[in-house]
Scaffold this active site. Structure first.
Site, PDB file in Angstrom:
ATOM      1  N   LYS A 195      25.112 -27.646  -0.573  1.00 36.48           N
ATOM      2  CA  LYS A 195      24.097 -28.060  -1.550  1.00 36.48           C
ATOM      3  C   LYS A 195      24.516 -29.435  -2.075  1.00 36.48           C
ATOM      4  O   LYS A 195      25.360 -29.555  -2.952  1.00 36.48           O
ATOM      5  CB  LYS A 195      24.037 -27.036  -2.691  1.00 36.48           C
ATOM      6  CG  LYS A 195      22.691 -26.894  -3.382  1.00 36.48           C
ATOM      7  CD  LYS A 195      22.158 -28.151  -4.023  1.00 36.48           C
ATOM      8  CE  LYS A 195      22.710 -28.388  -5.407  1.00 36.48           C
ATOM      9  NZ  LYS A 195      22.253 -29.690  -5.980  1.00 36.48           N
ATOM     10  N   GLU A 270      36.777 -28.261  -8.281  1.00 34.77           N
ATOM     11  CA  GLU A 270      37.318 -29.619  -8.475  1.00 34.77           C
ATOM     12  C   GLU A 270      36.481 -30.250  -9.565  1.00 34.77           C
ATOM     13  O   GLU A 270      35.315 -30.588  -9.337  1.00 34.77           O
ATOM     14  CB  GLU A 270      37.209 -30.435  -7.176  1.00 34.77           C
ATOM     15  CG  GLU A 270      38.053 -29.918  -6.033  1.00 34.77           C
ATOM     16  CD  GLU A 270      39.533 -30.201  -6.200  1.00 34.77           C
ATOM     17  OE1 GLU A 270      39.902 -30.997  -7.087  1.00 34.77           O
ATOM     18  OE2 GLU A 270      40.321 -29.618  -5.441  1.00 34.77           O
ATOM     19  N   CYS A 304      36.383 -39.128 -10.297  1.00 39.03           N
ATOM     20  CA  CYS A 304      37.069 -38.058 -11.027  1.00 39.03           C
ATOM     21  C   CYS A 304      38.517 -38.412 -11.325  1.00 39.03           C
ATOM     22  O   CYS A 304      39.085 -37.955 -12.305  1.00 39.03           O
ATOM     23  CB  CYS A 304      36.994 -36.766 -10.245  1.00 39.03           C
ATOM     24  SG  CYS A 304      37.625 -36.922  -8.567  1.00 39.03           S
ATOM     25  N   GLU A 401      35.352 -37.346 -20.614  1.00 41.60           N
ATOM     26  CA  GLU A 401      35.138 -38.041 -19.351  1.00 41.60           C
ATOM     27  C   GLU A 401      33.831 -38.834 -19.460  1.00 41.60           C
ATOM     28  O   GLU A 401      32.747 -38.251 -19.586  1.00 41.60           O
ATOM     29  CB  GLU A 401      35.049 -37.035 -18.195  1.00 41.60           C
ATOM     30  CG  GLU A 401      34.946 -37.718 -16.859  1.00 41.60           C
ATOM     31  CD  GLU A 401      34.772 -36.734 -15.713  1.00 41.60           C
ATOM     32  OE1 GLU A 401      33.968 -35.805 -15.833  1.00 41.60           O
ATOM     33  OE2 GLU A 401      35.455 -36.922 -14.692  1.00 41.60           O
TER      34      GLU A 401
HETATM   35  P1  NAD Z   1      27.355 -31.846 -11.949  1.00 39.06           P
HETATM   36  O1  NAD Z   1      28.258 -30.761 -12.378  1.00 39.06           O
HETATM   37  O2  NAD Z   1      26.230 -32.229 -12.798  1.00 39.06           O
HETATM   38  O3  NAD Z   1      26.710 -31.493 -10.519  1.00 39.06           O
HETATM   39  C1  NAD Z   1      27.509 -31.221  -9.393  1.00 39.06           C
HETATM   40  C2  NAD Z   1      26.706 -30.379  -8.438  1.00 39.06           C
HETATM   41  O4  NAD Z   1      26.456 -29.124  -9.043  1.00 39.06           O
HETATM   42  C3  NAD Z   1      25.345 -30.950  -8.062  1.00 39.06           C
HETATM   43  O5  NAD Z   1      25.070 -30.672  -6.721  1.00 39.06           O
HETATM   44  C4  NAD Z   1      24.408 -30.181  -8.970  1.00 39.06           C
HETATM   45  O6  NAD Z   1      23.099 -30.074  -8.454  1.00 39.06           O
HETATM   46  C5  NAD Z   1      25.074 -28.826  -8.997  1.00 39.06           C
HETATM   47  N1  NAD Z   1      24.731 -27.993 -10.153  1.00 39.06           N
HETATM   48  C6  NAD Z   1      24.332 -28.384 -11.382  1.00 39.06           C
HETATM   49  N2  NAD Z   1      24.097 -27.312 -12.156  1.00 39.06           N
HETATM   50  C7  NAD Z   1      24.379 -26.215 -11.409  1.00 39.06           C
HETATM   51  C8  NAD Z   1      24.346 -24.825 -11.651  1.00 39.06           C
HETATM   52  N3  NAD Z   1      23.962 -24.306 -12.825  1.00 39.06           N
HETATM   53  N4  NAD Z   1      24.723 -23.993 -10.654  1.00 39.06           N
HETATM   54  C9  NAD Z   1      25.121 -24.478  -9.469  1.00 39.06           C
HETATM   55  N5  NAD Z   1      25.151 -25.794  -9.169  1.00 39.06           N
HETATM   56  C10 NAD Z   1      24.789 -26.648 -10.134  1.00 39.06           C
HETATM   57  O7  NAD Z   1      28.313 -33.082 -11.626  1.00 39.06           O
HETATM   58  P2  NAD Z   1      27.876 -34.539 -11.163  1.00 39.06           P
HETATM   59  O8  NAD Z   1      27.328 -35.233 -12.356  1.00 39.06           O
HETATM   60  O9  NAD Z   1      27.069 -34.457  -9.925  1.00 39.06           O
HETATM   61  O10 NAD Z   1      29.285 -35.160 -10.755  1.00 39.06           O
HETATM   62  C11 NAD Z   1      30.127 -35.752 -11.657  1.00 39.06           C
HETATM   63  C12 NAD Z   1      31.239 -34.809 -12.046  1.00 39.06           C
HETATM   64  O11 NAD Z   1      31.938 -34.381 -10.881  1.00 39.06           O
HETATM   65  C13 NAD Z   1      32.289 -35.465 -12.915  1.00 39.06           C
HETATM   66  O12 NAD Z   1      32.661 -34.607 -13.947  1.00 39.06           O
HETATM   67  C14 NAD Z   1      33.461 -35.679 -11.973  1.00 39.06           C
HETATM   68  O13 NAD Z   1      34.708 -35.762 -12.586  1.00 39.06           O
HETATM   69  C15 NAD Z   1      33.340 -34.495 -11.099  1.00 39.06           C
HETATM   70  N6  NAD Z   1      34.033 -34.734  -9.831  1.00 39.06           N
HETATM   71  C16 NAD Z   1      35.233 -34.112  -9.614  1.00 39.06           C
HETATM   72  C17 NAD Z   1      35.938 -34.352  -8.454  1.00 39.06           C
HETATM   73  C18 NAD Z   1      37.254 -33.679  -8.192  1.00 39.06           C
HETATM   74  O14 NAD Z   1      37.716 -33.692  -7.051  1.00 39.06           O
HETATM   75  N7  NAD Z   1      37.886 -33.069  -9.172  1.00 39.06           N
HETATM   76  C19 NAD Z   1      35.434 -35.230  -7.492  1.00 39.06           C
HETATM   77  C20 NAD Z   1      34.216 -35.845  -7.742  1.00 39.06           C
HETATM   78  C21 NAD Z   1      33.521 -35.583  -8.927  1.00 39.06           C
END
Ligand code: NAD
Length: 499
Positions: A195, A270, A304, A401
């Site tokens: 997804k 992650e 991240c 963050e």
């Molecule tokens: P997000 O949590 O908004 O979304 C991530 C994914 O989850 C998207 O595909 C989104 O559609 C999905 N999602 C959202 N709500 C959901 C739900 N209720 N159930 C299931 N899936 C759902 O994050 P983002 O804004 O896309 O990404 C940024 C975040 O990701 C930052 O916090 C960043 O630190 C983190 N990140 C972490 C790593 C790591 O390796 N630790 C790497 C990259 C990004």
């Protein structure tokens, strides 16, 4: 008038890809979704493409297709054939590297030098995990006493694929995050439903076509674009999914854990970070100034691992800040397709508003602005690289963050490594961190004290295909990359035989 891609050319293959329909990949076929959304170029705000989205019904079909492939052709394939197929996948990806690179540039906004690097790393990662398939092996163990005392016996372990994996991907490094989940899962023998983020749906769809072209059996890889609360939630809840691997925000990570409770599926997370950067009095500032600046500004801070809390020793604080401010002002903001660009746009208008809110709050909290602090006066979601000094651990600037090009510098007066580490570790996160010093002893003592899944010395965020990566604290559960990344898709079965 705003030109598509700011007037930069894209390859004919990328243009042809954009012109085709962007549907869902289920069981080896492109199918219509329940709805449609549009995705925009964050550097211009112009619409790139419409794409199909799925909900619970499409996720259910994809999970069933993944189950059939797991129990069928993928599960029955020899490890030699699985290895060959993954190497083939890497070659087909490599042949379409320009397409994959340009899609992440125009959909996410990342500069070319980053997108090119991540595409190359993705090819490397598929080859790496292809090479790991034939090394998946169990162990032999002394059998238990109650059997071994009576008769000859043998205990051994088998490493078996977990089954169907749901993989939920964020927008900040779209292709890379999809691959670092997909490659170890396929190598382990799992099948997947991916997804992607609704902000960056395109490179995953190109990858889906590449998977088909490489000849992977139908249903091994399924791709369902859609919004998180629908497609993502349905995948995390689905009882037919054995493991969910999520990368994204800590807030969504909590929802994933709740959703996974129904069938107690395995969960890897992650999540977010707020990584510390410790600059000691003896640091080589010719290295530290560009290195610390890019710790924050790499990927416009939408990273991240971003090192956004700078603990600068008083002995070098002023010289460091002067150098960082000069570096920030020298960055070239623009479209990622322009090779001169060193910082691209933020992902969306809404995210830009959020980042600007943190900047205004930091000003109100009394932090001193020494660079940036405002949007660029042009179309697109550009925020100038921003540096605040005079920060302390109570400010939201130091705690939350921001996921934007915003650096917070705190002056430290002490030489005591435990006291410095206490400041650095005063955070719920623990993903990355770095220490800058010429003293080997200080470097390794500080690396030991920083509580995070990865620490770099005289560099930042130096992760790679074969280096385990993941978070302490609220930065996540489990590890990706390297052997640990493969282990995350394997179960261990112990077998004891009375002989
Ligand atoms: P997000 O949590 O908004 O979304 C991530 C994914 O989850 C998207 O595909 C989104 O559609 C999905 N999602 C959202 N709500 C959901 C739900 N209720 N159930 C299931 N899936 C759902 O994050 P983002 O804004 O896309 O990404 C940024 C975040 O990701 C930052 O916090 C960043 O630190 C983190 N990140 C972490 C790593 C790591 O390796 N630790 C790497 C990259 C990004």
């Amino acid at each position: 008038m705003i030109q598509p891609f700011d007037g930069h050319a894209i390859a004919p293959e990328t243009a042809a890809f954009l012109a085709r329909p962007h549907r869902l990949l289920i069981n080896g076929a492109w199918v219509d979704g329940a709805g449609e959304m549009e995705t925009r170029d964050p550097a211009t705000g112009l619409v790139l493409a419409q794409f199909h989205t799925g909900g619970a019904a499409e996720v259910d079909r994809a999970v069933k297709a993944a189950r059939a492939a797991f129990e069928g052709p993928w599960g029955r394939m020899t490890v030699a054939d699985r290895t060959a197929m993954l190497h083939k996948l890497a070659r087909v990806m490599d042949a379409h590297a320009t397409l994959l690179t340009e899609l992440d540039i125009i959909d996410n906004g990342m500069p070319h030098f980053i997108a090119g690097l991540t595409t190359a790393n993705c090819v490397e990662m598929v080859d790496y995990y292809a090479g790991a398939v034939m090394r998946i092996a169990g162990t032999t163990i002394a059998p238990p006493r109650h059997i071994a005392a009576e008769t000859e016996a043998l205990t051994y372990t088998l490493r078996e694929p977990i089954g169907v994996a749901g993989q939920i991907v964020p927008w900040n490094v779209p292709l890379s995050t999809a691959i670092l989940k997909l490659a170890p899962a396929l190598a382990a023998g799992c099948t997947v439903v991916v997804k992607p983020s609704e902000e960056t749906p395109l490179s995953a769809l190109a990858l889906g076509q590449i998977v088909l072209d490489a000849g992977l059996p139908a249903g091994v890889v399924n791709i369902i674009n859609g919004v998180g609360a629908q497609a993502g939630q349905a995948l995390a809840e689905h009882p037919g999914v054995d493991k969910i691997s999520f990368t994204g925000s800590t807030a969504t990570g909590r929802r994933i854990v709740q959703a996974a409770l129904g069938n107690l599926k395995k969960v890897s997370l992650e999540l977010g970070g707020k990584s510390p950067v410790v600059v000691m009095p003896d640091a080589d500032l010719s290295l530290a100034i560009p290195g610390v600046a890019m710790a924050t500004f790499f990927l416009q801070g939408q990273n991240c691992m971003a090192g956004t809390r700078i603990f600068a020793h008083a002995a070098i604080h002023d010289e460091l800040v002067e150098g960082l401010a000069a570096f920030a002002c020298s960055m070239t903001l623009g479209h990622g397709l322009d090779f001169a660009t060193t910082q691209g746009p933020l992902i969306s208008a809404a995210h830009t508003e959020k980042v600007m809110g943190y900047i205004e709050r930091a000003k109100a909290d009394g932090a001193t602005l020494v660079a940036g602090g405002e949007r660029l006066d042009r179309a697109g979601n550009f925020v100038k690289p921003t540096i605040f000094t005079g920060c302390d651990n109570a400010m939201p600037l130091m705690r939350e963050e921001i996921f934007g090009p915003v650096m917070a510098v705190q002056r430290i007066e002490t030489d005591d490594l435990d006291a410095i580490a206490a400041l650095a570790n005063d955070t719920p996160f623990g993903l990355s961190g770095s220490v800058w010093t010429r003293d080997l002893s200080t470097a390794h003592r500080m690396a030991k004290r920083i509580r995070s899944g990865h620490v770099s010395i005289n560099c930042h965020g130096a992760v790679g295909t074969n280096i385990p990566f993941g978070g302490y604290g609220q930065s996540g559960w489990g590890r990706e990359f390297g052997q640990e990344g493969l282990d995350a898709y394997l179960e261990t079965k112990a077998v004891t035989a009375r002989l």
